[in-house]
Design an enzyme around this catalytic site. Structure first.
Site, PDB file in Angstrom:
ATOM      1  N   PHE A  65       0.842  -1.196   0.000  1.00  5.12           N
ATOM      2  CA  PHE A  65       0.000   0.000   0.000  1.00  5.12           C
ATOM      3  C   PHE A  65       0.869   1.235   0.000  1.00  5.12           C
ATOM      4  O   PHE A  65       1.844   1.322   0.759  1.00  5.12           O
ATOM      5  CB  PHE A  65      -0.920   0.027   1.236  1.00  5.12           C
ATOM      6  CG  PHE A  65      -1.997  -1.023   1.184  1.00  5.12           C
ATOM      7  CD1 PHE A  65      -1.680  -2.369   1.324  1.00  5.12           C
ATOM      8  CD2 PHE A  65      -3.322  -0.665   0.991  1.00  5.12           C
ATOM      9  CE1 PHE A  65      -2.663  -3.346   1.255  1.00  5.12           C
ATOM     10  CE2 PHE A  65      -4.321  -1.633   0.929  1.00  5.12           C
ATOM     11  CZ  PHE A  65      -3.986  -2.974   1.059  1.00  5.12           C
ATOM     12  N   ARG A  69       1.292  10.465   1.212  1.00  8.84           N
ATOM     13  CA  ARG A  69       2.709  10.792   0.997  1.00  8.84           C
ATOM     14  C   ARG A  69       3.629   9.582   0.963  1.00  8.84           C
ATOM     15  O   ARG A  69       4.793   9.694   0.587  1.00  8.84           O
ATOM     16  CB  ARG A  69       3.172  11.733   2.105  1.00  8.84           C
ATOM     17  CG  ARG A  69       2.484  13.075   1.991  1.00  8.84           C
ATOM     18  CD  ARG A  69       2.960  14.024   3.052  1.00  8.84           C
ATOM     19  NE  ARG A  69       1.962  15.074   3.194  1.00  8.84           N
ATOM     20  CZ  ARG A  69       1.819  15.841   4.254  1.00  8.84           C
ATOM     21  NH1 ARG A  69       2.634  15.700   5.271  1.00  8.84           N
ATOM     22  NH2 ARG A  69       0.884  16.750   4.299  1.00  8.84           N
ATOM     23  N   HIS A 178       9.659  -9.722  15.022  1.00 11.66           N
ATOM     24  CA  HIS A 178       9.922  -8.290  15.080  1.00 11.66           C
ATOM     25  C   HIS A 178      11.355  -8.059  15.568  1.00 11.66           C
ATOM     26  O   HIS A 178      11.748  -8.550  16.628  1.00 11.66           O
ATOM     27  CB  HIS A 178       8.927  -7.625  16.026  1.00 11.66           C
ATOM     28  CG  HIS A 178       8.849  -6.138  15.896  1.00 11.66           C
ATOM     29  ND1 HIS A 178       9.926  -5.317  16.154  1.00 11.66           N
ATOM     30  CD2 HIS A 178       7.835  -5.318  15.528  1.00 11.66           C
ATOM     31  CE1 HIS A 178       9.570  -4.057  15.954  1.00 11.66           C
ATOM     32  NE2 HIS A 178       8.312  -4.033  15.565  1.00 11.66           N
ATOM     33  N   GLU A 246      -1.383  -4.635  13.875  1.00 14.63           N
ATOM     34  CA  GLU A 246      -0.344  -5.521  14.422  1.00 14.63           C
ATOM     35  C   GLU A 246      -0.822  -6.254  15.681  1.00 14.63           C
ATOM     36  O   GLU A 246      -0.491  -7.424  15.888  1.00 14.63           O
ATOM     37  CB  GLU A 246       0.925  -4.728  14.721  1.00 14.63           C
ATOM     38  CG  GLU A 246       2.091  -5.589  15.142  1.00 14.63           C
ATOM     39  CD  GLU A 246       3.393  -4.825  15.048  1.00 14.63           C
ATOM     40  OE1 GLU A 246       4.057  -4.906  13.988  1.00 14.63           O
ATOM     41  OE2 GLU A 246       3.748  -4.128  16.017  1.00 14.63           O
ATOM     42  N   LYS A 288      12.009   6.411   8.918  1.00 15.37           N
ATOM     43  CA  LYS A 288      10.614   6.777   9.171  1.00 15.37           C
ATOM     44  C   LYS A 288      10.535   8.257   9.539  1.00 15.37           C
ATOM     45  O   LYS A 288      11.056   8.666  10.560  1.00 15.37           O
ATOM     46  CB  LYS A 288      10.046   5.935  10.325  1.00 15.37           C
ATOM     47  CG  LYS A 288       9.961   4.459  10.015  1.00 15.37           C
ATOM     48  CD  LYS A 288       9.539   3.674  11.251  1.00 15.37           C
ATOM     49  CE  LYS A 288       9.576   2.184  11.007  1.00 15.37           C
ATOM     50  NZ  LYS A 288       8.455   1.692  10.191  1.00 15.37           N
ATOM     51  N   ARG A 294       2.806  11.687   8.305  1.00 19.55           N
ATOM     52  CA  ARG A 294       1.528  11.346   8.925  1.00 19.55           C
ATOM     53  C   ARG A 294       0.656  12.558   9.235  1.00 19.55           C
ATOM     54  O   ARG A 294      -0.375  12.426   9.853  1.00 19.55           O
ATOM     55  CB  ARG A 294       1.768  10.566  10.223  1.00 19.55           C
ATOM     56  CG  ARG A 294       2.093   9.103   9.967  1.00 19.55           C
ATOM     57  CD  ARG A 294       2.250   8.381  11.267  1.00 19.55           C
ATOM     58  NE  ARG A 294       2.475   6.956  11.052  1.00 19.55           N
ATOM     59  CZ  ARG A 294       2.868   6.123  12.008  1.00 19.55           C
ATOM     60  NH1 ARG A 294       3.087   6.570  13.227  1.00 19.55           N
ATOM     61  NH2 ARG A 294       3.040   4.855  11.737  1.00 19.55           N
TER      62      ARG A 294
HETATM   63  N1  UDP Z   1       0.454   3.543   4.818  1.00 23.35           N
HETATM   64  C1  UDP Z   1       0.304   4.400   3.739  1.00 23.35           C
HETATM   65  N2  UDP Z   1       0.006   5.713   3.963  1.00 23.35           N
HETATM   66  C2  UDP Z   1      -0.147   6.220   5.209  1.00 23.35           C
HETATM   67  C3  UDP Z   1       0.018   5.349   6.314  1.00 23.35           C
HETATM   68  C4  UDP Z   1       0.325   4.024   6.080  1.00 23.35           C
HETATM   69  O1  UDP Z   1       0.447   3.990   2.589  1.00 23.35           O
HETATM   70  O2  UDP Z   1      -0.415   7.431   5.338  1.00 23.35           O
HETATM   71  C5  UDP Z   1       0.737   2.113   4.570  1.00 23.35           C
HETATM   72  C6  UDP Z   1       2.177   1.912   4.100  1.00 23.35           C
HETATM   73  O3  UDP Z   1       2.252   0.764   3.295  1.00 23.35           O
HETATM   74  C7  UDP Z   1       2.890   1.699   5.420  1.00 23.35           C
HETATM   75  C8  UDP Z   1       1.871   0.850   6.165  1.00 23.35           C
HETATM   76  O4  UDP Z   1       0.596   1.382   5.772  1.00 23.35           O
HETATM   77  O5  UDP Z   1       4.137   1.073   5.262  1.00 23.35           O
HETATM   78  C9  UDP Z   1       1.985   0.862   7.693  1.00 23.35           C
HETATM   79  O6  UDP Z   1       2.202   2.160   8.183  1.00 23.35           O
HETATM   80  P1  UDP Z   1       3.619   2.585   8.785  1.00 23.35           P
HETATM   81  O7  UDP Z   1       4.691   2.019   7.932  1.00 23.35           O
HETATM   82  O8  UDP Z   1       3.624   4.062   8.986  1.00 23.35           O
HETATM   83  O9  UDP Z   1       3.579   1.832  10.197  1.00 23.35           O
HETATM   84  P2  UDP Z   1       4.846   1.449  11.103  1.00 23.35           P
HETATM   85  O10 UDP Z   1       5.917   0.899  10.243  1.00 23.35           O
HETATM   86  O11 UDP Z   1       5.261   2.688  11.800  1.00 23.35           O
HETATM   87  O12 UDP Z   1       4.273   0.430  12.057  1.00 23.35           O
HETATM   88 MN    MN Z   2       6.142   0.461   8.236  1.00 27.84          MN
END
Ligand code: UDP
Ligand code: MN
Length: 295
Positions: A65, A69, A178, A246, A288, A294
């Protein structure tokens, strides 16, 4: 540390698994109490897995996905790196889900590899974007993937392949350890502890990372459907699990044990230093930038 000497593993009908050497990595746990293998570098013959899965006709759907952004920030690097490392030699179908299909750049694909861009709605909260993936994946398996692929792997987009991620990772129901938790005591695992949430568990086996999971299309459909149901039930009860999808994934894998587990080599964070048990980086966390992504 290994829980097995010579007992046959319960899991897959995968001929290559008879060649898995659980004793070749005495420094780590290579097998669970329910006799599922935990795949570490040095335990398997990569060529054997390639051969056997080619012969069996395995084909893999990869879902990812890139919404809002996250598309500009991560998608291109993710896909290009996947072309160099993910399931080379097997047919691979990418399913890219985004709210802005016109922004997906075309990338050069290897033979027997194809890519579909599917438009999805953009939820306002990042928590919902993350959680609602379960519904989209389950729907797409039903309408499309199950007619074309034997297996499905689901990835976060904020990562880059840097080493082989091959058919040794394929199984009926595959979970990812993890990186930040595999060496910690269970009492520190961040499961959902709210009895009102469907994701609530008091204990578990491991702490699994939702950035990578997979399996046969049937098992992944069951998993994503069940997680989506729990997520919606929580919404009706006005609760949200601590780590969203998760937390639900960890609950699911506590009840339905995975048949195969991937070592943290399959989803590593290089900010963790000095780990001699990590012999190869196969997939790495990308930086990140939550403050930019976000909001
Ligand atoms: N994602 C996205 N747009 C967003 C938020 C999340 O496409 O605004 C998708 C993307 O594939 C991302 C995943 O959802 O990798 C999980 O979110 P994120 O990676 O921010 O979570 P984390 O790695 O912090 O648990
Ligand atoms: Mn992620």
């Amino acid at each position: 540390k290994c829980c097995l000497e010579s007992t046959k593993m319960l899991t897959e009908n995968d001929a290559a698994d008879t060649a898995l050497n659980l004793q070749s990595r005495p420094d780590v746990q290579t097998c669970t109490s329910w006799r599922a293998p935990i795949i570490w570098e040095g335990m398997f013959d990569p060529d054997l897995y390639d051969q056997i899965h080619r012969k069996q006709g395995s084909s893999v759907a990869l879902t990812v996905f890139a919404i809002g952004r996250y598309l500009d920030a991560y998608l291109e690097a993710f896909l290009n790196s996947s072309e160099h490392h993910f399931m080379l030699g097997l047919p691979v179908s990418y399913y890219v889900f985004t709210d802005t299909p016109e922004k997906v750049k075309s990338i050069k694909l290897g033979p027997q590899r194809s890519l579909r861009v599917i438009q999805v709605q953009r939820h306002t909260r990042w928590q919902d974007i993350s959680m609602m993936r379960m519904k989209t994946i389950s729907d797409t398996i039903e309408s499309d993937i199950r007619h074309h692929c034997t297996h499905v792997f689901c990835f976060d987009v904020d990562q880059v392949f840097t080493g082989r991620f091959g058919p040794e990772a394929l199984g009926d129901s595959v979970a990812q350890l993890h990186a930040h938790y595999y060496r910690l005591p269970k009492k520190l695992f961040t499961y959902d502890r709210n009895p009102k949430s469907q994701a609530f568990i008091e204990t578990g086996d491991f702490y699994y990372h939702a950035a990578v999971f997979g399996g046969s299309w049937k098992d992944v459909k069951a998993l994503t459907e069940a997680c989506y149901k729990s997520i919606m039930e929580d919404k009706q009860n006005n609760v949200e699990a601590l780590w969203h999808d998760e937390s639900h994934l960890n609950k699911y894998f506590w009840i339905h044990k995975p048949s195969r587990i991937l070592s943290p080599e399959y989803c590593w964070d290089t900010s963790i230093r000095n780990r001699t048990d990590i012999r190869v980086f196969r997939l790495l966390w990308a930086p990140k930038h939550y403050n930019k992504l976000r909001t």
